[in-house]
Design a protein around this motif. Structure first.
Motif, PDB file in Angstrom:
ATOM      1  N   ASP A 191       0.804  -1.223   0.000  1.00 10.07           N
ATOM      2  CA  ASP A 191       0.000   0.000   0.000  1.00 10.07           C
ATOM      3  C   ASP A 191       0.837   1.273   0.000  1.00 10.07           C
ATOM      4  O   ASP A 191       0.348   2.333  -0.387  1.00 10.07           O
ATOM      5  CB  ASP A 191      -0.934   0.034   1.215  1.00 10.07           C
ATOM      6  N   VAL A 192       2.085   1.203   0.441  1.00 13.63           N
ATOM      7  CA  VAL A 192       2.907   2.421   0.550  1.00 13.63           C
ATOM      8  C   VAL A 192       4.166   2.391  -0.313  1.00 13.63           C
ATOM      9  O   VAL A 192       4.837   3.414  -0.440  1.00 13.63           O
ATOM     10  CB  VAL A 192       3.307   2.712   2.017  1.00 13.63           C
ATOM     11  N   CYS A 193       4.504   1.249  -0.895  1.00 11.12           N
ATOM     12  CA  CYS A 193       5.718   1.136  -1.708  1.00 11.12           C
ATOM     13  C   CYS A 193       5.345   0.834  -3.166  1.00 11.12           C
ATOM     14  O   CYS A 193       4.878  -0.261  -3.456  1.00 11.12           O
ATOM     15  CB  CYS A 193       6.617   0.035  -1.170  1.00 11.12           C
ATOM     16  N   PRO A 194       5.572   1.787  -4.055  1.00  9.04           N
ATOM     17  CA  PRO A 194       5.235   1.536  -5.458  1.00  9.04           C
ATOM     18  C   PRO A 194       6.213   0.592  -6.152  1.00  9.04           C
ATOM     19  O   PRO A 194       5.889   0.011  -7.176  1.00  9.04           O
ATOM     20  CB  PRO A 194       5.278   2.925  -6.088  1.00  9.04           C
ATOM     21  N   HIS A 195       7.428   0.419  -5.595  1.00  5.10           N
ATOM     22  CA  HIS A 195       8.442  -0.435  -6.210  1.00  5.10           C
ATOM     23  C   HIS A 195       9.098  -1.312  -5.151  1.00  5.10           C
ATOM     24  O   HIS A 195       9.285  -0.883  -4.017  1.00  5.10           O
ATOM     25  CB  HIS A 195       9.533   0.401  -6.884  1.00  5.10           C
ATOM     26  N   PHE A 196       9.458  -2.520  -5.557  1.00  6.46           N
ATOM     27  CA  PHE A 196      10.181  -3.444  -4.691  1.00  6.46           C
ATOM     28  C   PHE A 196      11.431  -3.912  -5.420  1.00  6.46           C
ATOM     29  O   PHE A 196      11.377  -4.212  -6.610  1.00  6.46           O
ATOM     30  CB  PHE A 196       9.324  -4.669  -4.344  1.00  6.46           C
ATOM     31  N   PHE A 197      12.529  -3.958  -4.722  1.00  8.32           N
ATOM     32  CA  PHE A 197      13.771  -4.508  -5.249  1.00  8.32           C
ATOM     33  C   PHE A 197      14.095  -5.729  -4.408  1.00  8.32           C
ATOM     34  O   PHE A 197      14.372  -5.618  -3.220  1.00  8.32           O
ATOM     35  CB  PHE A 197      14.922  -3.487  -5.148  1.00  8.32           C
ATOM     36  N   ARG A 198      14.033  -6.881  -5.044  1.00 12.27           N
ATOM     37  CA  ARG A 198      14.295  -8.121  -4.324  1.00 12.27           C
ATOM     38  C   ARG A 198      15.762  -8.492  -4.483  1.00 12.27           C
ATOM     39  O   ARG A 198      16.306  -8.434  -5.584  1.00 12.27           O
ATOM     40  CB  ARG A 198      13.405  -9.234  -4.842  1.00 12.27           C
ATOM     41  N   VAL A 199      16.378  -8.871  -3.391  1.00 14.26           N
ATOM     42  CA  VAL A 199      17.770  -9.293  -3.386  1.00 14.26           C
ATOM     43  C   VAL A 199      17.780 -10.785  -3.093  1.00 14.26           C
ATOM     44  O   VAL A 199      17.271 -11.219  -2.056  1.00 14.26           O
ATOM     45  CB  VAL A 199      18.574  -8.515  -2.306  1.00 14.26           C
ATOM     46  N   ASP A 200      18.320 -11.547  -4.017  1.00 13.22           N
ATOM     47  CA  ASP A 200      18.328 -13.004  -3.880  1.00 13.22           C
ATOM     48  C   ASP A 200      19.583 -13.439  -3.146  1.00 13.22           C
ATOM     49  O   ASP A 200      20.635 -13.633  -3.733  1.00 13.22           O
ATOM     50  CB  ASP A 200      18.247 -13.648  -5.262  1.00 13.22           C
ATOM     51  N   THR A 201      19.461 -13.598  -1.840  1.00 12.30           N
ATOM     52  CA  THR A 201      20.603 -13.992  -1.024  1.00 12.30           C
ATOM     53  C   THR A 201      20.570 -15.496  -0.766  1.00 12.30           C
ATOM     54  O   THR A 201      19.508 -16.115  -0.787  1.00 12.30           O
ATOM     55  CB  THR A 201      20.583 -13.253   0.323  1.00 12.30           C
ATOM     56  N   PRO A 202      21.715 -16.089  -0.524  1.00 17.79           N
ATOM     57  CA  PRO A 202      21.735 -17.526  -0.211  1.00 17.79           C
ATOM     58  C   PRO A 202      21.217 -17.781   1.195  1.00 17.79           C
ATOM     59  O   PRO A 202      21.098 -16.865   2.001  1.00 17.79           O
ATOM     60  CB  PRO A 202      23.224 -17.879  -0.321  1.00 17.79           C
ATOM     61  N   GLY A 203      20.902 -19.028   1.468  1.00 19.30           N
ATOM     62  CA  GLY A 203      20.446 -19.412   2.799  1.00 19.30           C
ATOM     63  C   GLY A 203      19.143 -20.162   2.747  1.00 19.30           C
ATOM     64  O   GLY A 203      18.548 -20.345   1.686  1.00 19.30           O
ATOM     65  N   VAL A 204      18.664 -20.567   3.911  1.00 16.01           N
ATOM     66  CA  VAL A 204      17.466 -21.408   3.984  1.00 16.01           C
ATOM     67  C   VAL A 204      16.185 -20.638   3.677  1.00 16.01           C
ATOM     68  O   VAL A 204      15.140 -21.242   3.461  1.00 16.01           O
ATOM     69  CB  VAL A 204      17.341 -22.093   5.358  1.00 16.01           C
ATOM     70  N   THR A 205      16.228 -19.320   3.639  1.00 12.22           N
ATOM     71  CA  THR A 205      15.023 -18.550   3.331  1.00 12.22           C
ATOM     72  C   THR A 205      15.107 -17.893   1.956  1.00 12.22           C
ATOM     73  O   THR A 205      14.397 -16.941   1.682  1.00 12.22           O
ATOM     74  CB  THR A 205      14.773 -17.463   4.396  1.00 12.22           C
ATOM     75  N   THR A 206      15.946 -18.413   1.081  1.00  9.49           N
ATOM     76  CA  THR A 206      16.090 -17.849  -0.256  1.00  9.49           C
ATOM     77  C   THR A 206      14.763 -17.913  -1.024  1.00  9.49           C
ATOM     78  O   THR A 206      13.973 -18.843  -0.834  1.00  9.49           O
ATOM     79  CB  THR A 206      17.186 -18.584  -1.053  1.00  9.49           C
ATOM     80  N   ALA A 207      14.525 -16.932  -1.861  1.00  7.59           N
ATOM     81  CA  ALA A 207      13.339 -16.941  -2.718  1.00  7.59           C
ATOM     82  C   ALA A 207      13.568 -17.815  -3.946  1.00  7.59           C
ATOM     83  O   ALA A 207      12.620 -18.210  -4.621  1.00  7.59           O
ATOM     84  CB  ALA A 207      12.991 -15.520  -3.151  1.00  7.59           C
ATOM     85  N   ASN A 208      14.820 -18.137  -4.243  1.00  7.52           N
ATOM     86  CA  ASN A 208      15.178 -18.941  -5.394  1.00  7.52           C
ATOM     87  C   ASN A 208      15.303 -20.399  -4.962  1.00  7.52           C
ATOM     88  O   ASN A 208      16.343 -20.834  -4.483  1.00  7.52           O
ATOM     89  CB  ASN A 208      16.502 -18.427  -5.978  1.00  7.52           C
ATOM     90  N   LEU A 209      14.230 -21.150  -5.138  1.00 10.44           N
ATOM     91  CA  LEU A 209      14.198 -22.532  -4.651  1.00 10.44           C
ATOM     92  C   LEU A 209      15.204 -23.436  -5.336  1.00 10.44           C
ATOM     93  O   LEU A 209      15.579 -24.472  -4.794  1.00 10.44           O
ATOM     94  CB  LEU A 209      12.786 -23.089  -4.794  1.00 10.44           C
ATOM     95  N   SER A 210      15.688 -23.053  -6.521  1.00 12.36           N
ATOM     96  CA  SER A 210      16.674 -23.894  -7.211  1.00 12.36           C
ATOM     97  C   SER A 210      18.020 -23.878  -6.495  1.00 12.36           C
ATOM     98  O   SER A 210      18.866 -24.727  -6.757  1.00 12.36           O
ATOM     99  CB  SER A 210      16.836 -23.422  -8.662  1.00 12.36           C
ATOM    100  N   ARG A 211      18.234 -22.946  -5.573  1.00 10.38           N
ATOM    101  CA  ARG A 211      19.481 -22.909  -4.796  1.00 10.38           C
ATOM    102  C   ARG A 211      19.523 -23.995  -3.716  1.00 10.38           C
ATOM    103  O   ARG A 211      20.579 -24.297  -3.188  1.00 10.38           O
ATOM    104  CB  ARG A 211      19.616 -21.569  -4.070  1.00 10.38           C
ATOM    105  N   LEU A 212      18.374 -24.543  -3.356  1.00  6.04           N
ATOM    106  CA  LEU A 212      18.301 -25.478  -2.242  1.00  6.04           C
ATOM    107  C   LEU A 212      18.547 -26.909  -2.711  1.00  6.04           C
ATOM    108  O   LEU A 212      18.039 -27.331  -3.745  1.00  6.04           O
ATOM    109  CB  LEU A 212      16.943 -25.367  -1.550  1.00  6.04           C
ATOM    110  N   ASP A 213      19.311 -27.644  -1.936  1.00  2.72           N
ATOM    111  CA  ASP A 213      19.609 -29.035  -2.231  1.00  2.72           C
ATOM    112  C   ASP A 213      18.583 -29.905  -1.512  1.00  2.72           C
ATOM    113  O   ASP A 213      18.521 -29.914  -0.286  1.00  2.72           O
ATOM    114  CB  ASP A 213      21.020 -29.375  -1.751  1.00  2.72           C
TER     115      ASP A 213
END
Length: 117
Positions: free
Chosen positions: A77-99
């Motif tokens: 509601d208050v942010c017109p833009h989002f910049f996502r940073v794909d960091t490593p770790g167990v909470t990554t948004a990129n599921l292909s990084r997980l074994d």
């Protein structure tokens, strides 16, 4: 200093409406940054986390929130833009990084060729 307890009008994370970050401090740095420091680790799933500490999200040019999906819903509601940073770790948004070595069956979308069961 704020007590860190706040309520949401509508259920949010896990269907809850009452939250407790415990004592929370708002710190203004010499360089102009505003930091919210909470006692309990709390994901950024609600604008109330800011407003209950007398912070108006629209007063900021940039809001930095650590999270994968929670900030998108909380701050839309208050942010017109989002910049996502794909960091490593167990909470990554990129599921292909997980074994997924211990999973018994292949699962879509983790393996795109897997069959829906």
């Amino acid at each position: 200093m704020h007590e860190g307890r706040f309520a949401e009008e509508q259920p949010r994370h896990g269907g809850k409406t009452e939250y407790d970050m415990s004592p929370t401090a708002i710190v203004q740095t010499k360089t102009g940054l505003t930091l919210q420091i909470t006692t309990h680790r709390t994901a950024p799933w609600s604008l109330r986390q800011l407003t209950h500490c007398d912070l108006a999200p629209t007063d900021f040019r940039i809001i930095v929130a650590k999270g994968v999906n929670a900030p998108l819903a909380a701050y839309a509601d208050v942010c017109p833009h989002f910049f996502r940073v794909d960091t490593p770790g167990v909470t990554t948004a990129n599921l292909s990084r997980l074994d997924y070595a211990k999973r018994r069956n292949e699962m879509y979308p983790f393996e795109l060729h897997a069959v829906w069961r």
